[in-house]
Design a protein around this motif. Structure first.
Motif, mmCIF file in Angstrom:
data_model
loop_
_atom_site.group_PDB
_atom_site.id
_atom_site.type_symbol
_atom_site.label_atom_id
_atom_site.label_comp_id
_atom_site.label_asym_id
_atom_site.label_seq_id
_atom_site.Cartn_x
_atom_site.Cartn_y
_atom_site.Cartn_z
ATOM 1 N N LYS A 1 9.607 10.644 18.413
ATOM 2 C CA LYS A 1 9.940 9.239 18.147
ATOM 3 C C LYS A 1 8.730 8.384 17.755
ATOM 4 C CE LYS A 1 9.656 7.620 22.889
ATOM 5 N NZ LYS A 1 10.364 7.413 24.110
ATOM 6 N N TYR A 2 7.527 8.899 18.005
ATOM 7 C CA TYR A 2 6.344 8.115 17.629
ATOM 8 C C TYR A 2 5.965 8.311 16.168
ATOM 9 C CZ TYR A 2 5.712 7.272 22.571
ATOM 10 O OH TYR A 2 5.900 6.880 23.857
ATOM 11 N N LEU A 3 6.620 9.245 15.500
ATOM 12 C CA LEU A 3 6.257 9.529 14.116
ATOM 13 C C LEU A 3 6.993 8.574 13.180
ATOM 14 C CD1 LEU A 3 6.175 13.421 14.128
ATOM 15 C CD2 LEU A 3 4.345 11.807 14.617
ATOM 16 N N SER A 4 6.229 7.855 12.412
ATOM 17 C CA SER A 4 6.829 6.884 11.492
ATOM 18 C C SER A 4 7.078 7.519 10.143
ATOM 19 C CB SER A 4 5.876 5.704 11.237
ATOM 20 O OG SER A 4 5.399 5.174 12.424
ATOM 21 N N LYS A 5 8.025 6.963 9.451
ATOM 22 C CA LYS A 5 8.194 7.261 8.029
ATOM 23 C C LYS A 5 8.461 5.915 7.380
ATOM 24 C CE LYS A 5 10.626 10.063 4.729
ATOM 25 N NZ LYS A 5 10.626 11.512 4.625
ATOM 26 N N ILE A 6 7.570 5.515 6.512
ATOM 27 C CA ILE A 6 7.714 4.224 5.854
ATOM 28 C C ILE A 6 7.880 4.487 4.365
ATOM 29 C CG2 ILE A 6 6.615 1.993 5.386
ATOM 30 C CD1 ILE A 6 4.873 2.517 7.920
ATOM 31 N N ILE A 7 8.893 3.900 3.780
ATOM 32 C CA ILE A 7 9.144 4.094 2.350
ATOM 33 C C ILE A 7 8.991 2.753 1.651
ATOM 34 C CG2 ILE A 7 10.842 4.800 0.613
ATOM 35 C CD1 ILE A 7 12.034 6.615 2.898
ATOM 36 N N ALA A 8 8.180 2.742 0.614
ATOM 37 C CA ALA A 8 7.934 1.493 -0.107
ATOM 38 C C ALA A 8 8.427 1.627 -1.535
ATOM 39 C CB ALA A 8 6.435 1.189 -0.121
ATOM 40 N N ASN A 9 9.169 0.617 -1.997
ATOM 41 C CA ASN A 9 9.481 0.597 -3.429
ATOM 42 C C ASN A 9 9.286 -0.796 -4.011
ATOM 43 O OD1 ASN A 9 11.786 -0.254 -2.067
ATOM 44 N ND2 ASN A 9 12.732 1.757 -2.339
ATOM 45 N N ASP A 10 8.454 -1.577 -3.334
ATOM 46 C CA ASP A 10 8.065 -2.867 -3.902
ATOM 47 C C ASP A 10 6.713 -3.251 -3.314
ATOM 48 O OD1 ASP A 10 8.533 -3.665 -1.283
ATOM 49 O OD2 ASP A 10 10.367 -4.741 -1.760
ATOM 50 N N ILE B 1 -9.829 1.401 2.079
ATOM 51 C CA ILE B 1 -9.879 -0.013 2.454
ATOM 52 C C ILE B 1 -8.495 -0.630 2.265
ATOM 53 C CG2 ILE B 1 -10.902 -2.263 1.966
ATOM 54 C CD1 ILE B 1 -13.355 -0.772 0.851
ATOM 55 N N THR B 2 -7.939 -0.445 1.076
ATOM 56 C CA THR B 2 -6.654 -1.082 0.785
ATOM 57 C C THR B 2 -5.975 -0.415 -0.408
ATOM 58 O OG1 THR B 2 -5.586 -3.233 0.438
ATOM 59 C CG2 THR B 2 -7.615 -2.860 -0.779
ATOM 60 N N MET B 3 -4.699 -0.756 -0.596
ATOM 61 C CA MET B 3 -3.952 -0.351 -1.791
ATOM 62 C C MET B 3 -3.483 -1.625 -2.469
ATOM 63 S SD MET B 3 -1.474 2.574 -0.257
ATOM 64 C CE MET B 3 -2.109 3.840 0.825
ATOM 65 N N ASP B 4 -3.538 -1.607 -3.753
ATOM 66 C CA ASP B 4 -3.178 -2.789 -4.505
ATOM 67 C C ASP B 4 -2.445 -2.352 -5.761
ATOM 68 O OD1 ASP B 4 -3.076 -5.453 -4.899
ATOM 69 O OD2 ASP B 4 -5.246 -5.758 -4.838
ATOM 70 N N TYR B 5 -1.781 -3.286 -6.427
ATOM 71 C CA TYR B 5 -1.196 -2.860 -7.695
ATOM 72 C C TYR B 5 -1.206 -3.996 -8.711
ATOM 73 C CZ TYR B 5 3.177 -5.437 -7.687
ATOM 74 O OH TYR B 5 4.097 -6.432 -7.751
ATOM 75 N N LEU B 6 -1.143 -3.598 -9.960
ATOM 76 C CA LEU B 6 -1.015 -4.535 -11.080
ATOM 77 C C LEU B 6 0.175 -4.076 -11.885
ATOM 78 C CD1 LEU B 6 -4.649 -4.461 -12.505
ATOM 79 C CD2 LEU B 6 -3.536 -6.459 -11.503
ATOM 80 N N LYS B 7 0.919 -5.020 -12.423
ATOM 81 C CA LYS B 7 1.973 -4.633 -13.357
ATOM 82 C C LYS B 7 1.364 -4.697 -14.745
ATOM 83 C CE LYS B 7 6.912 -5.091 -14.032
ATOM 84 N NZ LYS B 7 6.982 -3.855 -14.788
ATOM 85 N N ILE C 1 7.301 1.710 -8.246
ATOM 86 C CA ILE C 1 6.628 1.896 -6.961
ATOM 87 C C ILE C 1 7.544 2.721 -6.074
ATOM 88 C CG2 ILE C 1 5.759 0.734 -4.882
ATOM 89 C CD1 ILE C 1 5.043 -1.660 -6.625
ATOM 90 N N GLU C 2 7.089 3.900 -5.705
ATOM 91 C CA GLU C 2 7.865 4.779 -4.822
ATOM 92 C C GLU C 2 6.850 5.528 -3.967
ATOM 93 O OE1 GLU C 2 10.972 6.014 -3.094
ATOM 94 O OE2 GLU C 2 11.622 5.394 -5.078
ATOM 95 N N VAL C 3 6.578 4.963 -2.789
ATOM 96 C CA VAL C 3 5.523 5.493 -1.932
ATOM 97 C C VAL C 3 6.101 5.780 -0.555
ATOM 98 C CG1 VAL C 3 3.187 5.095 -1.041
ATOM 99 C CG2 VAL C 3 3.895 3.973 -3.153
ATOM 100 N N THR C 4 5.774 6.936 -0.005
ATOM 101 C CA THR C 4 6.239 7.293 1.342
ATOM 102 C C THR C 4 5.039 7.605 2.214
ATOM 103 O OG1 THR C 4 8.136 8.349 0.293
ATOM 104 C CG2 THR C 4 7.820 8.798 2.623
ATOM 105 N N LEU C 5 5.020 7.022 3.391
ATOM 106 C CA LEU C 5 4.000 7.364 4.387
ATOM 107 C C LEU C 5 4.720 8.095 5.494
ATOM 108 C CD1 LEU C 5 1.043 7.051 5.375
ATOM 109 C CD2 LEU C 5 1.810 5.038 6.635
ATOM 110 N N ASP C 6 4.328 9.342 5.707
ATOM 111 C CA ASP C 6 5.056 10.213 6.609
ATOM 112 C C ASP C 6 4.096 10.796 7.635
ATOM 113 O OD1 ASP C 6 7.297 11.468 7.455
ATOM 114 O OD2 ASP C 6 7.658 12.564 5.602
#
Length: 131
Positions: free
Chosen positions: A4-13, A90-96, A120-125
């Motif tokens: 239960k401590y394992l995260s899965k974060i999905i980003a599409n924006d 340090i960070t993640m950033d994006y430009l269109k 943008i389709e990013v998963t942190l698992d």
């Protein structure tokens, strides 16, 4: 191991990307654990990060950050043949950029990786807990 401590974060924006960025800030990445699977348009980062998003705060955890629909990868100030070189994110950033996105992974020592993606389709698992 408690799953239960394992995260899965999905980003599409941008909001999701910023959340993943915040979770990964300060993460340690070995150059040998950065992979671009060109045929599958998948870019993978294996990273060791500090948990910030749960009550298990402060624990180190191994996670995989996966970017999909990646057409192109450029890097600067990263010696790809130095497999033991460690990078600190340090960070993640994006430009269109017209119809595409340029997602930048910015590391210490002025190193960075830029991914050109259609969306943008990013998963942190999270993989496992480290004490």
């Amino acid at each position: 191991m408690e799953k239960k401590y394992l995260s899965k974060i999905i980003a599409n924006d941008n909001e999701g990307l910023q959340m993943i960025s915040a979770c990964c800030a300060g993460a340690e990445i070995k150059v040998s654990e950065i992979k671009y699977l060109q045929k599958n348009k998948v870019f993978l980062l294996s990273l060791k990060r500090t948990k910030i998003e749960t009550e298990n705060e402060g624990k180190k955890i191994n996670s995989i950050c996966k970017f999909e629909f990646v057409d192109n990868v450029k890097s600067k100030n990263i010696k790809q043949d130095d497999v033991d070189q460690k990078l600190e994110l340090i960070t993640m950033d994006y430009l269109k950029n017209n119809d595409n996105y340029e997602i930048s992974l910015i590391f210490t020592n002025n190193a960075y990786i830029t991914l050109s993606t259609e969306i943008i389709e990013v998963t942190l698992d999270d993989q496992n807990k480290i004490d």
